[in-house]
Design a protein around this motif. Structure first.
Motif, PDB file in Angstrom:
ATOM      1  N   PHE A 178       1.626  17.832   0.026  1.00  0.00           N
ATOM      2  CA  PHE A 178       2.937  18.258  -0.100  1.00  0.00           C
ATOM      3  C   PHE A 178       4.071  17.042  -0.023  1.00  0.00           C
ATOM      4  N   GLN A 179       3.618  16.176   0.889  1.00  0.00           N
ATOM      5  CA  GLN A 179       4.590  14.896   0.937  1.00  0.00           C
ATOM      6  C   GLN A 179       4.435  14.343  -0.407  1.00  0.00           C
ATOM      7  N   VAL A 180       3.240  14.180  -0.959  1.00  0.00           N
ATOM      8  CA  VAL A 180       3.301  13.374  -2.066  1.00  0.00           C
ATOM      9  C   VAL A 180       3.957  14.203  -3.382  1.00  0.00           C
ATOM     10  N   TYR A 181       3.573  15.507  -3.529  1.00  0.00           N
ATOM     11  CA  TYR A 181       4.405  16.588  -4.504  1.00  0.00           C
ATOM     12  C   TYR A 181       5.807  16.274  -4.314  1.00  0.00           C
ATOM     13  N   GLU A 182       6.355  16.134  -3.063  1.00  0.00           N
ATOM     14  CA  GLU A 182       7.748  16.023  -2.843  1.00  0.00           C
ATOM     15  C   GLU A 182       8.240  14.353  -3.377  1.00  0.00           C
ATOM     16  N   GLY A 183       7.341  13.374  -3.059  1.00  0.00           N
ATOM     17  CA  GLY A 183       7.789  12.001  -3.570  1.00  0.00           C
ATOM     18  C   GLY A 183       7.422  12.231  -5.178  1.00  0.00           C
ATOM     19  N   LEU A 184       6.806  12.650  -5.788  1.00  0.00           N
ATOM     20  CA  LEU A 184       6.628  12.667  -7.401  1.00  0.00           C
ATOM     21  C   LEU A 184       8.116  13.407  -7.847  1.00  0.00           C
ATOM     22  N   ASP A 185       8.363  14.627  -7.131  1.00  0.00           N
ATOM     23  CA  ASP A 185       9.848  15.090  -7.587  1.00  0.00           C
ATOM     24  C   ASP A 185      10.846  14.109  -7.498  1.00  0.00           C
ATOM     25  N   LYS A 186      10.841  13.378  -6.380  1.00  0.00           N
ATOM     26  CA  LYS A 186      12.032  12.648  -6.296  1.00  0.00           C
ATOM     27  C   LYS A 186      11.899  11.393  -7.240  1.00  0.00           C
ATOM     28  N   ILE A 187      10.774  10.941  -7.582  1.00  0.00           N
ATOM     29  CA  ILE A 187      10.679   9.969  -8.663  1.00  0.00           C
ATOM     30  C   ILE A 187      11.248  10.391 -10.069  1.00  0.00           C
ATOM     31  N   SER A 188      10.960  11.730 -10.371  1.00  0.00           N
ATOM     32  CA  SER A 188      11.544  12.174 -11.574  1.00  0.00           C
ATOM     33  C   SER A 188      12.782  12.463 -11.491  1.00  0.00           C
ATOM     34  N   LYS A 189      13.528  12.314 -10.350  1.00  0.00           N
ATOM     35  CA  LYS A 189      14.803  12.588 -10.200  1.00  0.00           C
ATOM     36  C   LYS A 189      15.586  11.073  -9.964  1.00  0.00           C
ATOM     37  N   ASP A 191      14.937   9.000  -7.671  1.00  0.00           N
ATOM     38  CA  ASP A 191      15.235   8.921  -6.252  1.00  0.00           C
ATOM     39  C   ASP A 191      14.209   8.018  -5.878  1.00  0.00           C
ATOM     40  N   ARG A 192      13.787   6.655  -6.115  1.00  0.00           N
ATOM     41  CA  ARG A 192      12.976   5.855  -5.658  1.00  0.00           C
ATOM     42  C   ARG A 192      12.603   5.731  -4.076  1.00  0.00           C
ATOM     43  N   ALA A 193      13.773   5.560  -3.481  1.00  0.00           N
ATOM     44  CA  ALA A 193      13.829   5.195  -1.973  1.00  0.00           C
ATOM     45  C   ALA A 193      13.329   6.574  -1.516  1.00  0.00           C
ATOM     46  N   GLY A 194      13.758   7.541  -1.768  1.00  0.00           N
ATOM     47  CA  GLY A 194      13.449   8.844  -1.018  1.00  0.00           C
ATOM     48  C   GLY A 194      11.879   9.116  -1.453  1.00  0.00           C
ATOM     49  N   ALA A 195      11.379   8.685  -2.468  1.00  0.00           N
ATOM     50  CA  ALA A 195      10.021   9.036  -2.895  1.00  0.00           C
ATOM     51  C   ALA A 195       8.930   8.077  -2.100  1.00  0.00           C
ATOM     52  N   LYS A 196       9.635   6.913  -1.763  1.00  0.00           N
ATOM     53  CA  LYS A 196       8.750   5.853  -1.067  1.00  0.00           C
ATOM     54  C   LYS A 196       8.659   6.403   0.511  1.00  0.00           C
ATOM     55  N   LYS A 197       9.664   7.093   0.950  1.00  0.00           N
ATOM     56  CA  LYS A 197       9.591   7.502   2.336  1.00  0.00           C
ATOM     57  C   LYS A 197       8.384   8.682   2.342  1.00  0.00           C
ATOM     58  N   THR A 212      -2.367   9.849  -2.448  1.00  0.00           N
ATOM     59  CA  THR A 212      -1.115   8.796  -1.758  1.00  0.00           C
ATOM     60  C   THR A 212      -1.430   7.592  -2.097  1.00  0.00           C
ATOM     61  N   HIS A 213      -2.461   7.183  -2.065  1.00  0.00           N
ATOM     62  CA  HIS A 213      -2.888   5.591  -2.525  1.00  0.00           C
ATOM     63  C   HIS A 213      -2.740   5.500  -3.979  1.00  0.00           C
ATOM     64  N   ARG A 214      -2.914   6.344  -4.842  1.00  0.00           N
ATOM     65  CA  ARG A 214      -2.958   6.305  -6.228  1.00  0.00           C
ATOM     66  C   ARG A 214      -1.090   6.383  -6.414  1.00  0.00           C
ATOM     67  N   ARG A 215      -0.368   6.991  -5.908  1.00  0.00           N
ATOM     68  CA  ARG A 215       0.913   7.212  -6.107  1.00  0.00           C
ATOM     69  C   ARG A 215       1.568   5.780  -5.691  1.00  0.00           C
ATOM     70  N   LEU A 216       1.349   5.243  -4.479  1.00  0.00           N
ATOM     71  CA  LEU A 216       1.782   4.090  -3.984  1.00  0.00           C
ATOM     72  C   LEU A 216       1.520   3.048  -4.935  1.00  0.00           C
ATOM     73  N   GLY A 217       0.262   3.092  -5.351  1.00  0.00           N
ATOM     74  CA  GLY A 217      -0.254   2.016  -6.302  1.00  0.00           C
ATOM     75  C   GLY A 217       0.808   1.900  -7.442  1.00  0.00           C
ATOM     76  N   ASP A 218       1.165   3.168  -8.215  1.00  0.00           N
ATOM     77  CA  ASP A 218       1.712   3.360  -9.090  1.00  0.00           C
ATOM     78  C   ASP A 218       3.268   2.802  -8.851  1.00  0.00           C
ATOM     79  N   TYR A 219       3.726   3.144  -7.707  1.00  0.00           N
ATOM     80  CA  TYR A 219       5.040   2.544  -7.145  1.00  0.00           C
ATOM     81  C   TYR A 219       5.165   1.080  -7.045  1.00  0.00           C
ATOM     82  N   TYR A 220       4.304   0.564  -6.607  1.00  0.00           N
ATOM     83  CA  TYR A 220       4.436  -0.801  -6.454  1.00  0.00           C
ATOM     84  C   TYR A 220       4.258  -1.612  -7.684  1.00  0.00           C
ATOM     85  N   ALA A 221       3.536  -0.855  -8.648  1.00  0.00           N
ATOM     86  CA  ALA A 221       3.263  -1.594 -10.082  1.00  0.00           C
ATOM     87  C   ALA A 221       4.482  -1.562 -10.712  1.00  0.00           C
TER      88      ALA A 221
END
Length: 352
Positions: A178-189, A191-197, A212-221
């Motif tokens: 659920f934290q990852v899903y919330e982060g993906l929603d923030k990415i779509s808006k 809100d990269r800082a909020g997504a990273k949290k 989580t690792h997959r999405r963090l990989g995308d985030y850092y990329a």
């Protein structure tokens, strides 16, 4: 004379009693027996008979709440949710209902409103149940389902945590999800800082939740931090080998961008050491060897795996690709026939 009178009176009383017993009307069939018959009809799938019996029960016993509840359940199941709502709603004003019956009534109403996609009222009914019984897992799980539908990941996380606490069945991966899903929603808006949290919190909750690792990989990329991106992608690949093929191309591209060409082969070796049955890793490894000019090594790698992957169309296609310039045409034809056989068999199996 008095004795005769007494005897006569006694005889008359006895005769009256006998007459009353003999001629008294038979009792109507017990309604509980009718209700049991209705339940049996429901089990058999005979809803028409069940409704008929239930109507007879409530006609003679208007306080038979369970019969009303079952009538509503049948009507909802037959595509008449609004009629079910009327029946179940009418029960809410009955006096002197105990909490168990109230819970049953509002559970039915929650399902009624859900069937007509009225999520607001559906939630209200489930929340009412929690007022009566705050640890009611049915209501909590029902609200969790609605939260997921509405993509309300904050509420979903709270509900899931509460459910796990009550049932004493911990599932850290679900909470991290659920934290990852919330982060993906923030990415779509944006809100990269909020997504990273959110991603960091998910990692803290469950370090072994692969997504989580997959999405963090995308985030850092996206930030061109390719070293961290590769590290997280590899963790994802190790944790979820069945889905690892989704990020192999990303890892290869990142390693090439960093000039770390030799590490591509080493990466796939680690994947195969961890999971020898990973056909995607095997295929990519063979491609790397072929690009290095080591075609025979690539072919040997695929051939050695064919015993395990003899029914894999992917493996046979890889072998065909590597064989095109090294084997005679009749052998290529045999390989093609084998692939056609596998594809035809799969299509036939899928059609049944």
């Amino acid at each position: 004379m008095n004795t005769l009178l007494l005897i006569a009176i006694t005889v008359m009383i006895a005769a009256g009693i006998a007459s009353a017993v003999y001629y008294r009307p038979k009792k109507p069939r017990r309604f509980e027996s009718l209700y049991t018959d209705a339940l049996n009809a429901i089990v058999r799938g005979d809803s028409k008979t069940a409704i008929k019996l239930l109507r007879e029960v409530v006609k003679n016993d208007t306080n038979h709440i369970d019969a009303y509840l079952q009538m509503g359940e049948i009507l909802r199941g037959e595509g008449n949710p609004h009629q079910a709502i009327k029946i179940h709603q009418s029960l809410t004003v009955r006096p002197n209902l105990d909490d168990k019956l109230k819970i049953d009534i509002h559970r039915s109403l929650a399902l009624d409103y859900l069937s007509v996609n009225n999520l607001i009222k559906s939630k209200q009914e489930a929340e009412f149940i929690l007022k009566l019984e705050k640890r009611n897992t049915w209501a909590l799980e029902f609200l969790l389902e609605i939260a997921e539908r509405e993509r309300d990941w904050v509420s979903a996380a709270k509900l899931a945590k509460n459910i796990q606490k009550i049932t004493q069945q911990k599932n850290a991966g679900k909470l991290a999800q659920f934290q990852v899903y919330e982060g993906l929603d923030k990415i779509s808006k944006d809100d990269r800082a909020g997504a990273k949290k959110c991603f960091d919190k998910a990692l803290e909750i469950d370090p072994n939740y692969g997504q989580t690792h997959r999405r963090l990989g995308d985030y850092y990329a996206d930030d061109r931090d390719l070293i961290n991106a590769i590290n997280h992608w590899e963790q994802f690949a190790l944790l979820e080998p069945e889905n690892a093929g989704n990020i192999f191309s990303k890892i290869e591209t990142a390693l090439y961008d960093l000039g770390r060409y030799s590490e591509v082969e080493n990466f796939y070796k680690r994947m195969l050491d961890k999971n020898p049955g990973n056909i995607d890793a095997l295929s990519h490894m063979a491609n790397v060897l072929e690009e290095k000019g080591e075609r025979q090594q690539a072919l040997d790698l695929v051939d050695s795996a064919m015993e395990k992957f003899n029914t894999s169309v992917h493996a046979h296609l890889m072998r065909l690709k590597l064989s095109i310039t090294t084997v005679p045409p009749h052998e290529l034809s045999q390989q093609i026939d084998k692939i056609i056989e596998l594809v035809s068999g799969k299509e036939e199996s899928d059609s049944h």
